[in-house]
Design an enzyme around this catalytic site. Structure first.
Site, PDB file in Angstrom:
ATOM      1  N   VAL A  24      -1.287 -20.390  13.774  1.00  0.00           N
ATOM      2  CA  VAL A  24      -2.698 -20.216  14.156  1.00  0.00           C
ATOM      3  C   VAL A  24      -3.497 -21.439  13.698  1.00  0.00           C
ATOM      4  O   VAL A  24      -4.268 -22.026  14.470  1.00  0.00           O
ATOM      5  CB  VAL A  24      -3.287 -18.919  13.531  1.00  0.00           C
ATOM      6  CG1 VAL A  24      -4.806 -18.893  13.669  1.00  0.00           C
ATOM      7  CG2 VAL A  24      -2.682 -17.678  14.181  1.00  0.00           C
ATOM      8  N   ARG A  73      -4.835  -2.258   2.763  1.00  0.00           N
ATOM      9  CA  ARG A  73      -5.130  -1.128   3.657  1.00  0.00           C
ATOM     10  C   ARG A  73      -6.560  -0.739   3.309  1.00  0.00           C
ATOM     11  O   ARG A  73      -6.824  -0.253   2.219  1.00  0.00           O
ATOM     12  CB  ARG A  73      -4.172   0.032   3.396  1.00  0.00           C
ATOM     13  CG  ARG A  73      -2.695  -0.324   3.625  1.00  0.00           C
ATOM     14  CD  ARG A  73      -1.829   0.917   3.639  1.00  0.00           C
ATOM     15  NE  ARG A  73      -0.404   0.591   3.535  1.00  0.00           N
ATOM     16  CZ  ARG A  73       0.363   0.214   4.561  1.00  0.00           C
ATOM     17  NH1 ARG A  73      -0.151   0.104   5.760  1.00  0.00           N
ATOM     18  NH2 ARG A  73       1.650  -0.049   4.382  1.00  0.00           N
ATOM     19  N   SER A 106      -4.135  -1.379  11.763  1.00  0.00           N
ATOM     20  CA  SER A 106      -4.882  -2.644  11.859  1.00  0.00           C
ATOM     21  C   SER A 106      -5.392  -2.849  13.288  1.00  0.00           C
ATOM     22  O   SER A 106      -6.511  -3.314  13.505  1.00  0.00           O
ATOM     23  CB  SER A 106      -3.996  -3.822  11.469  1.00  0.00           C
ATOM     24  OG  SER A 106      -3.337  -3.536  10.266  1.00  0.00           O
ATOM     25  N   ASP A 129       8.112  -2.071  10.784  1.00  0.00           N
ATOM     26  CA  ASP A 129       8.525  -0.821  11.442  1.00  0.00           C
ATOM     27  C   ASP A 129       8.853  -0.960  12.931  1.00  0.00           C
ATOM     28  O   ASP A 129       9.496  -0.079  13.499  1.00  0.00           O
ATOM     29  CB  ASP A 129       7.428   0.239  11.294  1.00  0.00           C
ATOM     30  CG  ASP A 129       7.321   0.756   9.862  1.00  0.00           C
ATOM     31  OD1 ASP A 129       8.213   0.438   9.050  1.00  0.00           O
ATOM     32  OD2 ASP A 129       6.346   1.459   9.555  1.00  0.00           O
ATOM     33  N   ARG A 173       8.159   5.200   8.449  1.00  0.00           N
ATOM     34  CA  ARG A 173       7.484   6.496   8.321  1.00  0.00           C
ATOM     35  C   ARG A 173       7.573   7.309   9.600  1.00  0.00           C
ATOM     36  O   ARG A 173       7.877   8.480   9.584  1.00  0.00           O
ATOM     37  CB  ARG A 173       6.009   6.263   7.976  1.00  0.00           C
ATOM     38  CG  ARG A 173       5.685   6.643   6.563  1.00  0.00           C
ATOM     39  CD  ARG A 173       4.231   6.493   6.313  1.00  0.00           C
ATOM     40  NE  ARG A 173       3.720   5.200   6.745  1.00  0.00           N
ATOM     41  CZ  ARG A 173       2.743   4.549   6.155  1.00  0.00           C
ATOM     42  NH1 ARG A 173       2.178   5.059   5.109  1.00  0.00           N
ATOM     43  NH2 ARG A 173       2.319   3.386   6.608  1.00  0.00           N
ATOM     44  N   ARG A 245      26.291  10.334  -3.546  1.00  0.00           N
ATOM     45  CA  ARG A 245      25.329   9.466  -4.242  1.00  0.00           C
ATOM     46  C   ARG A 245      24.233   9.066  -3.255  1.00  0.00           C
ATOM     47  O   ARG A 245      24.432   9.117  -2.035  1.00  0.00           O
ATOM     48  CB  ARG A 245      26.020   8.196  -4.760  1.00  0.00           C
ATOM     49  CG  ARG A 245      27.022   8.451  -5.854  1.00  0.00           C
ATOM     50  CD  ARG A 245      26.330   8.781  -7.162  1.00  0.00           C
ATOM     51  NE  ARG A 245      27.275   8.810  -8.276  1.00  0.00           N
ATOM     52  CZ  ARG A 245      27.934   9.886  -8.694  1.00  0.00           C
ATOM     53  NH1 ARG A 245      27.773  11.036  -8.066  1.00  0.00           N
ATOM     54  NH2 ARG A 245      28.759   9.819  -9.734  1.00  0.00           N
ATOM     55  N   VAL A 252      11.900  -3.547  -1.209  1.00  0.00           N
ATOM     56  CA  VAL A 252      12.683  -4.804  -1.076  1.00  0.00           C
ATOM     57  C   VAL A 252      12.778  -5.182   0.408  1.00  0.00           C
ATOM     58  O   VAL A 252      12.865  -6.360   0.750  1.00  0.00           O
ATOM     59  CB  VAL A 252      14.111  -4.740  -1.669  1.00  0.00           C
ATOM     60  CG1 VAL A 252      14.107  -4.681  -3.164  1.00  0.00           C
ATOM     61  CG2 VAL A 252      14.916  -3.601  -1.087  1.00  0.00           C
TER      62      VAL A 252
END
Ligand code: F6P
Length: 324
Positions: A24, A73, A106, A129, A173, A245, A252
């Site tokens: 940009v 946020r 956003s 995501d 999510r 387990r 991360v």
């Protein structure tokens, strides 16, 4: 004539955002435009934290994860009063166009701002995501998958050596992008994602049958939006009696140096966003479809992509076929 533009990053940081900021600034300055960086996303816009960015201010950042202009946020931007302050600052600095790099929330904020401000707002999809429409890929998703995969490959070593069942929780999510790609590329036996019904009984039956056929190790990838790795591990243990387990990969996945793919995507997105503003485009998000830059209205970009859901199901079925 476009004289001054600003760029901000918002929501969860994503690898490749810095490559985009660099693009940009450099694309803008090369067209004789002054570029301002807004610190801390919409929060900094409300507080008037804008700083002029010269060509050299973005040196050596193409390799870096996170975002040099920071992100947040912002609850305040959801209020009319917060946005009024943001607009006052945009006008004070005589900004003609704003580039918002971020995800769903956003873009929703950017769309509302566009209704209340006379300048132009253009978005760049930046979220690990990959849960937006109007683009095949969002910035950071490829890096996040590779980071999760690196961890899963290491987990596989111990899973196989100790003949265990392991549940690996990845981010996402509302979307299974990271889970499905990590699962398929990492040779997982099962993947649990938000838009795919799963039955714990079926998974346990598969595990029991597999053990009888000589399959000694098992990896189940779960997207955080479904359940925690701990919950799934407990259910599998209760239903099979096998030792299980679990691990949560967590944040991360959001860090680290971006892959070549995300650096190139960030560079293309950043230059395209400047070009879009020069062409008078507004209320739209940049995206990439079939390797071509496209523009989509914010309202559509915020929705879930039916095309991606079809692909996810296909990749899920392939994972199951290959895990036998
Ligand atoms: O930015 C997307 C994301 O990483 C999601 O995958 C995750 O659910 C969320 O952000 C975590 O947000 P936070 O960092 O605010 O806990």
């Amino acid at each position: 004539m476009l004289k001054k533009i600003a760029v901000l990053t918002s929501g969860g940081d994503a690898p490749g955002m810095n490559a985009c900021i660099r693009a940009v600034v450099r694309a803008g300055v090369s067209k004789g435009i002054e570029v301002f960086g807004v610190m801390r996303g919409y929060e900094g816009l409300i507080d008037g934290e804008l700083k002029s960015m010269a060509l050299r201010s973005v040196s050596n950042i193409i390799t870096a994860g996170g975002t040099i202009i920071k992100t947040s946020r912002s609850e305040r931007f959801l209020t009319k009063e917060g946005r009024k302050k943001a607009i006052e600052n945009l006008d004070k600095y005589k900004i003609d166009g704003l580039i918002v790099i971020g995800g769903n929330g956003s873009f929703t904020g950017a769309h509302i701002l566009q209704q209340e401000w006379q300048g132009m707002v253009v978005g760049v999809p930046g979220t690990i995501d990959n849960d937006l429409s109007g683009t095949d890929y969002t910035l950071g998703a490829d890096t996040a998958v590779n980071t999760a995969l690196g961890a899963m490959d290491k987990i596989r070593d111990t899973v196989h050596s100790m003949e265990r069942i392991f549940v690996v929780e990845v981010m996402g999510r509302q979307d299974g992008f990271i889970a499905i790609r990590t699962g398929l590329a990492g040779g997982a036996e099962d993947i649990l994602v938000p838009d795919n019904d799963y039955r714990i009984d079926d998974i346990c039956e598969d595990i029991k049958k597999g053990r009888k056929k000589g399959k000694v190790s098992w990896i189940v990838v779960v997207a955080e939006g479904v359940a925690s790795a701990e919950e799934i591990a407990k259910l599998i243990h209760e239903n099979t009696d096998f030792e299980v387990r679990h691990v949560t990969l967590g944040h991360v996945q959001r860090g680290g140096s971006p892959t070549a793919f995300d650096r190139i995507l960030g560079s293309r997105f950043g230059a395209a966003a400047v070009e879009a503003l020069i062409n008078g485009q507004k209320d739209k998000a940049i995206g990439i479809e079939s390797d071509q830059i496209v523009l989509t209205d914010f309202t559509k970009a915020c929705q879930h992509s039916p095309k991606k859901m079809v692909l996810d199901r296909e990749l899920y079925r392939l994972t199951k076929l290959l895990a036998t």
